[in-house]
Design a protein around this motif. Structure first.
Motif, PDB file in Angstrom:
ATOM      1  N   VAL A   2       1.954   4.499  -9.068  1.00 47.89           N
ATOM      2  CA  VAL A   2       1.544   3.212  -8.535  1.00 47.89           C
ATOM      3  C   VAL A   2       0.822   3.424  -7.207  1.00 47.89           C
ATOM      4  CG1 VAL A   2       2.308   0.947  -7.760  1.00 47.89           C
ATOM      5  CG2 VAL A   2       3.518   2.101  -9.633  1.00 47.89           C
ATOM      6  N   GLN A   3      -0.326   2.778  -7.088  1.00 47.09           N
ATOM      7  CA  GLN A   3      -1.085   2.852  -5.839  1.00 47.09           C
ATOM      8  C   GLN A   3      -1.606   1.488  -5.461  1.00 47.09           C
ATOM      9  OE1 GLN A   3      -4.106   5.974  -6.456  1.00 47.09           O
ATOM     10  NE2 GLN A   3      -2.981   7.194  -4.951  1.00 47.09           N
ATOM     11  N   LEU A   4      -1.548   1.203  -4.172  1.00 46.88           N
ATOM     12  CA  LEU A   4      -2.169   0.021  -3.608  1.00 46.88           C
ATOM     13  C   LEU A   4      -3.049   0.499  -2.460  1.00 46.88           C
ATOM     14  CD1 LEU A   4       0.981  -0.811  -4.446  1.00 46.88           C
ATOM     15  CD2 LEU A   4       0.155  -3.053  -3.719  1.00 46.88           C
ATOM     16  N   VAL A   5      -4.285   0.043  -2.462  1.00 42.26           N
ATOM     17  CA  VAL A   5      -5.228   0.474  -1.443  1.00 42.26           C
ATOM     18  C   VAL A   5      -5.874  -0.760  -0.820  1.00 42.26           C
ATOM     19  CG1 VAL A   5      -7.273   1.827  -0.931  1.00 42.26           C
ATOM     20  CG2 VAL A   5      -5.658   2.624  -2.669  1.00 42.26           C
ATOM     21  N   VAL A  24      -5.027  -2.390  -6.906  1.00 44.05           N
ATOM     22  CA  VAL A  24      -3.730  -1.965  -7.432  1.00 44.05           C
ATOM     23  C   VAL A  24      -3.924  -1.168  -8.718  1.00 44.05           C
ATOM     24  CG1 VAL A  24      -1.450  -2.745  -8.189  1.00 44.05           C
ATOM     25  CG2 VAL A  24      -2.715  -4.071  -6.479  1.00 44.05           C
ATOM     26  N   SER A  25      -3.208  -0.080  -8.851  1.00 44.87           N
ATOM     27  CA  SER A  25      -3.243   0.713 -10.078  1.00 44.87           C
ATOM     28  C   SER A  25      -1.841   1.217 -10.397  1.00 44.87           C
ATOM     29  CB  SER A  25      -4.223   1.875  -9.943  1.00 44.87           C
ATOM     30  OG  SER A  25      -3.838   2.726  -8.881  1.00 44.87           O
ATOM     31  N   GLY A  26      -1.652   1.563 -11.672  1.00 40.46           N
ATOM     32  CA  GLY A  26      -0.380   2.140 -12.091  1.00 40.46           C
ATOM     33  C   GLY A  26       0.674   1.138 -12.498  1.00 40.46           C
ATOM     34  N   VAL A  27       0.325  -0.156 -12.519  1.00 41.35           N
ATOM     35  CA  VAL A  27       1.251  -1.202 -12.949  1.00 41.35           C
ATOM     36  C   VAL A  27       0.498  -2.146 -13.877  1.00 41.35           C
ATOM     37  CG1 VAL A  27       2.679  -1.121 -10.872  1.00 41.35           C
ATOM     38  CG2 VAL A  27       0.737  -2.709 -10.978  1.00 41.35           C
ATOM     39  N   THR A  28       1.253  -2.956 -14.601  1.00 41.25           N
ATOM     40  CA  THR A  28       0.635  -4.024 -15.381  1.00 41.25           C
ATOM     41  C   THR A  28       0.324  -5.148 -14.407  1.00 41.25           C
ATOM     42  OG1 THR A  28       1.947  -3.361 -17.307  1.00 41.25           O
ATOM     43  CG2 THR A  28       0.924  -5.554 -17.357  1.00 41.25           C
ATOM     44  N   PHE A  29      -0.884  -5.147 -13.930  1.00 40.14           N
ATOM     45  CA  PHE A  29      -1.249  -5.970 -12.774  1.00 40.14           C
ATOM     46  C   PHE A  29      -0.976  -7.443 -13.009  1.00 40.14           C
ATOM     47  CE2 PHE A  29      -3.361  -6.866  -8.890  1.00 40.14           C
ATOM     48  CZ  PHE A  29      -4.155  -7.985  -9.084  1.00 40.14           C
ATOM     49  N   VAL A  30      -1.285  -7.923 -14.202  1.00 36.74           N
ATOM     50  CA  VAL A  30      -1.164  -9.349 -14.451  1.00 36.74           C
ATOM     51  C   VAL A  30       0.301  -9.807 -14.341  1.00 36.74           C
ATOM     52  CG1 VAL A  30      -0.890  -9.122 -16.951  1.00 36.74           C
ATOM     53  CG2 VAL A  30      -1.922 -11.205 -15.987  1.00 36.74           C
ATOM     54  N   ASP A  31       1.237  -8.893 -14.486  1.00 38.61           N
ATOM     55  CA  ASP A  31       2.659  -9.243 -14.404  1.00 38.61           C
ATOM     56  C   ASP A  31       3.223  -9.126 -12.993  1.00 38.61           C
ATOM     57  OD1 ASP A  31       3.514  -7.715 -17.598  1.00 38.61           O
ATOM     58  OD2 ASP A  31       2.798  -9.740 -17.105  1.00 38.61           O
ATOM     59  N   SER A 105      11.874  -5.483   0.525  1.00 40.82           N
ATOM     60  CA  SER A 105      10.673  -4.684   0.762  1.00 40.82           C
ATOM     61  C   SER A 105      10.878  -3.212   0.442  1.00 40.82           C
ATOM     62  CB  SER A 105      10.190  -4.852   2.199  1.00 40.82           C
ATOM     63  OG  SER A 105      11.189  -4.412   3.105  1.00 40.82           O
ATOM     64  N   GLY A 106      12.087  -2.727   0.559  1.00 43.05           N
ATOM     65  CA  GLY A 106      12.357  -1.327   0.249  1.00 43.05           C
ATOM     66  C   GLY A 106      12.201  -0.983  -1.219  1.00 43.05           C
ATOM     67  N   LEU A 107      12.142  -2.016  -2.058  1.00 41.34           N
ATOM     68  CA  LEU A 107      11.994  -1.793  -3.499  1.00 41.34           C
ATOM     69  C   LEU A 107      10.544  -1.862  -3.942  1.00 41.34           C
ATOM     70  CD1 LEU A 107      14.942  -4.032  -4.752  1.00 41.34           C
ATOM     71  CD2 LEU A 107      14.954  -1.564  -4.301  1.00 41.34           C
ATOM     72  N   TYR A 108       9.656  -2.217  -3.030  1.00 41.33           N
ATOM     73  CA  TYR A 108       8.265  -2.434  -3.404  1.00 41.33           C
ATOM     74  C   TYR A 108       7.419  -1.180  -3.212  1.00 41.33           C
ATOM     75  CZ  TYR A 108       9.622  -7.378  -2.861  1.00 41.33           C
ATOM     76  OH  TYR A 108      10.245  -8.605  -2.948  1.00 41.33           O
ATOM     77  N   TYR A 109       6.293  -1.181  -3.882  1.00 41.70           N
ATOM     78  CA  TYR A 109       5.237  -0.211  -3.598  1.00 41.70           C
ATOM     79  C   TYR A 109       4.320  -0.839  -2.545  1.00 41.70           C
ATOM     80  CZ  TYR A 109       6.736   2.314  -7.743  1.00 41.70           C
ATOM     81  OH  TYR A 109       7.472   3.013  -8.663  1.00 41.70           O
ATOM     82  N   TRP A 110       3.852   0.018  -1.616  1.00 44.80           N
ATOM     83  CA  TRP A 110       3.059  -0.470  -0.487  1.00 44.80           C
ATOM     84  C   TRP A 110       1.747   0.281  -0.375  1.00 44.80           C
ATOM     85  CZ3 TRP A 110       4.490  -4.372   2.885  1.00 44.80           C
ATOM     86  CH2 TRP A 110       5.797  -4.856   2.739  1.00 44.80           C
ATOM     87  N   GLY A 111       0.755  -0.412   0.140  1.00 46.52           N
ATOM     88  CA  GLY A 111      -0.457   0.248   0.538  1.00 46.52           C
ATOM     89  C   GLY A 111      -0.305   0.835   1.927  1.00 46.52           C
TER      90      GLY A 111
END
Length: 120
Positions: A2-5, A24-31, A105-111
């Motif tokens: 998963v990446q967020l830029v 955003v990449s690496g996730v089902t974005f629409v969800d 926030s600790g469970l999220y992916y971050w840019g």
């Protein structure tokens, strides 16, 4: 992976505008619910806006309501934050993440974040 830029930060005069992007990449974005956060020097991180395609909802913090607009392009896996009528107090590092609740926030992916400076 998963990446967020984020991109689009910079220096702008009070009253000016900027548009931030979060690719955003690496996730089902629409969800995914995508949130924009900011953290000013010496301050805690705060959530300022969120977008959920699944539930068709958006959220704005009171400090940005009416000035900022969040949008998303599901075809290109990108969330935007249009920021108008910028104020010096909007100066912060802006980040996007895969969620909208600061308590989790600790469970999220971050840019990596992008700096926004509002100054004359």
């Amino acid at each position: 992976q998963v990446q967020l830029v984020e991109s689009g930060g910079g220096i702008v005069q009070p009253g000016g505008s900027l548009r931030l992007s979060c690719a955003v990449s690496g996730v089902t974005f629409v969800d995914e619910t995508i949130g924009w956060y900011r953290q000013a020097p010496g301050e805690e991180r705060e959530v300022i806006s969120c977008s959920s395609s699944r539930y068709g909802t958006t959220y704005y913090a009171g400090s940005v309501q009416g000035r900022f607009t969040i949008s998303r392009d599901n075809a290109n896996n990108t969330v935007y934050l249009q920021m108008n009528s910028l104020k010096p107090e909007d100066t912060a590092v802006y980040s996007c993440a895969t969620g909208c609740n600061i308590n989790y926030s600790g469970l999220y992916y971050w840019g990596q974040g992008t700096q926004v400076t509002v100054s004359s």
